[in-house]
Write an enzyme that holds these catalytic residues in place. Structure first.
Site: not given
Length: 652
Positions: A198, A318
């Site tokens: 990620e 986010h």
């Protein structure tokens, strides 16, 4: 040097004041890259730097209550040991039913009775909504040192090096324990765990269960908790305030008052140890990936109980939540929380485009879509403002269809409900408030400066995340600190003095329904409106990109809004010791919003998640945590003080 501020004000005085009796982690310079723990040398180090900004701590000092003088430690109690249904006695009270609270409860149950107190249903927590996974060194080609370096870089070099080493070193064993408890993660055809990479990670080290990792972990932990005869789960119990008293220079926690939101009864939990694992405060913003329960209750309660708070300016947005405006079929009603498009989509090859189908991330960072979240969120924010657009596009459709559906079944399914096939078309995304890197200051074993109070999970500030959380490090941190907090909790429990009469030391909160249905209807309508106004202020003035004038405007507007709301409450007959679910949430939202603004005003640089146009660069001299020391200001608002005063003992 350390930056310390009084909650609710960004105005700082130049004075160094020792905070006696504290147990939160101190800081000092170390090497080129991190902030590391020191102990007695802290203040001399800070004075030598010459630029400390510390407010004198105003504290009320009470004598120790007679209930705690000359008491011998007593044997563990069980839940049936109670005087009435409104007071319950346990060895451990755990506030929160996410990964941190449940993991701690399972360990604590080996040593005594445990109450797990949860605001809604046990599964309704941030853990359950975590899509990506848990990062840990589980591959021979990876290393603890590499994971540490990735964490420190993502954290903009504000991480505590010792904490980072502890978490990265102990993480693999914590993941293996989850697997042994029945958590099922994805495996490759050769039988090994399927690890993904990620943003911000240099290796594939994220273990996952498709794109529903949090849900799988929560399932496994809840199953174990339900099967444990020493754990008692109290759902729909909203934690109101911690029960504390003053013992000399120490503040001691002996449990928590809660409101059963189904029966509207106040239930008091008396315990020798309390763990706060209540999650974050995403709902101080109008758009957040957090569930409805994430209103900052734990941080606000801890602040009111005189706990030290750290790094609240670092709110992680986010980069990629689902943008409803860009969906072929619009949702019929507004969401309570934004739907998260996992970091793993970018880690698996997803590409970000603006609406002109121009790939923009390489213009901002050489790591492109794999840059840390703060970089990606600011890049998207810049694109939206420059192009006056409402969302950008995240495209994974160039990958094989079978691979997309197997890796992201939940995301695929949700998008398909709105007419979007992510195997053929890009996903409309927009940043949303996601994670609080700051919180209640914690030591290496989850301890706080309040005796008997421990913290784990998002509510805690352990020093792991620094100025920005590395993807999938949150579940890892929660696992590690939930385990580390158990042994000191047991030690405290064995050495604590306790008397069942403690339950009568604090006045009982008053239930708000005594005001009548008509008055409560007006109060709730007003509170709902005020909540939206606060969220609008936070998004408009304390968002992804900040400035001093906008932060000062936010501080003023929040203060005015809070004062107006409280004045209206009391005009309607509200009492300072009165409680109701919506109003108690509102005061917690106000408390956390003020902590974020105060911390942001005190940081005169741009670092990690805190970016301000007035101080756009990193400043080495300011590479320090922001500490909010406890205060007992007489002029504090209802949101920033406990419903009851700490018990005072007058010697005859």
């Amino acid at each position: 040097m350390i930056t310390c501020i009084h909650a609710g004000s960004g105005k700082l005085h130049y004075k160094v004041t020792d905070y006696k009796g504290q147990s939160y982690r101190s800081t000092s310079w170390v090497s080129d890259i991190t902030i590391k723990r020191s102990e007695k040398k802290e203040l001399s180090c800070f004075r030598s730097q010459g630029v400390s900004k510390v407010l004198r701590v105003q504290r009320c000092h009470f004598s120790v209550s007679p209930y705690y003088k000359n008491r011998e430690p007593f044997n563990p109690v069980i839940s049936s040991c109670k005087k009435d249904g409104s007071t319950k006695y346990f060895d451990f009270s755990v506030i929160g039913s996410g990964i941190a609270g449940l993991r701690y409860a399972l360990e604590g149950a080996k040593y005594g009775s445990v109450a797990v107190i949860t605001k809604a249903e046990p599964h309704e927590c941030n853990t359950n909504y975590a899509q990506g996974g848990v990062s840990a060194v589980l591959c021979p080609s990876d290393s603890v040192e590499s994971h540490m370096q990735d964490t420190i870089v993502a954290g903009a070099y504000l991480c505590d090096e010792e904490t980072v080493r502890v978490v990265c070193s102990e993480g693999p064993d914590r993941v293996r324990e989850l697997i042994a408890m029945g958590a099922s993660f994805d495996h490759r055809e050769d039988g090994n765990l399927h690890l993904v990479r990620e943003g911000g990670h240099s290796h594939r080290r994220v273990v996952h269960a498709a794109d529903m990792t949090g849900k799988e972990i929560e399932r496994a932990l809840l199953k174990a908790v339900i099967n444990d005869p020493n754990i008692f789960v109290f759902k729909h119990h909203f934690a109101i305030d911690l029960l504390t008293y003053q013992d000399g220079s120490d503040i001691v926690c002996l449990g928590v008052d809660t409101l059963n939101t189904e029966t509207l009864q106040v239930v008091r939990f008396i315990s020798k140890v309390t763990l706060l694992a209540s999650g974050g405060a995403g709902h101080i913003y109008p758009t957040t990936t957090n569930p409805r329960v994430a209103t900052g209750d734990g941080v606000a309660m801890a602040h009111r109980a005189q706990a030290v708070i750290s790094n609240m300016e670092f709110v992680q947005f986010h980069p990629t939540s689902l943008a409803d405006e860009g969906l072929p079929v619009k949702p019929t009603k507004a969401r309570e929380n934004a739907f998260l498009i996992s970091e793993a989509v970018r880690g698996d090859g997803g590409i970000l485009y603006n609406l002109g189908m121009e790939r923009f991330m390489p213009m901002y960072d050489e790591r492109a879509e794999l840059a840390p979240r703060d970089v990606v969120a600011r890049s998207i924010d810049d694109q939206l403002k420059k192009r006056r657009e409402k969302y950008v596009l995240l495209d994974i459709s160039h990958k094989p269809k079978e691979e997309i559906l197997s890796h992201f079944p939940n995301i695929s399914s949700v998008c398909l409900q709105y007419g979007l096939d992510i195997t053929r078309y890009p996903i409309p995304v927009v940043p949303a408030a996601h994670y609080m890197c700051g919180g209640v200051s914690a030591g290496l074993q989850g301890e706080t400066n309040v005796k008997g109070l421990y913290v784990a999970g998002e509510v805690a500030c352990t020093g792991l995340h620094g100025a920005n959380r590395l993807a999938s490090n949150s579940l890892l941190e929660a696992l590690v600190f939930a385990r580390r907090a158990v042994q000191p909790s047991i030690d405290h429990m064995e050495n604590s003095s306790f008397d069942l009469g403690a339950s009568n030391l604090w006045p009982r909160p008053i239930i708000s329904r005594s005001l009548g249905a008509d008055v409560m209807g007006k109060v709730l309508a007003m509170t709902k409106k005020v909540r939206k106004e606060l969220q609008y202020i936070m998004w408009s003035y304390v968002g992804i990109v900040r400035s001093t004038i906008r932060l000062e405007t936010a501080e003023r507007k929040i203060g005015e809004l809070e004062a107006k709301w409280e004045e209206s409450l009391f005009q309607h007959g509200w009492k300072p010791t009165m409680v109701g679910p919506e109003t108690c949430e509102m005061r917690n939202l106000f408390c956390c919003a003020k902590l974020v603004v105060s911390s942001a005003l005190s940081r005169h640089e741009s670092r990690g998640l805190h970016y301000t146009i007035d101080f756009p660069y990193l400043e080495e001299s300011k590479r320090l945590p922001t500490i909010i020391l406890p205060s007992s200001s007489v002029k504090s608002t209802w949101s920033s003080r406990q419903l009851h005063k700490q018990p005072i003992y007058q010697e005859s």
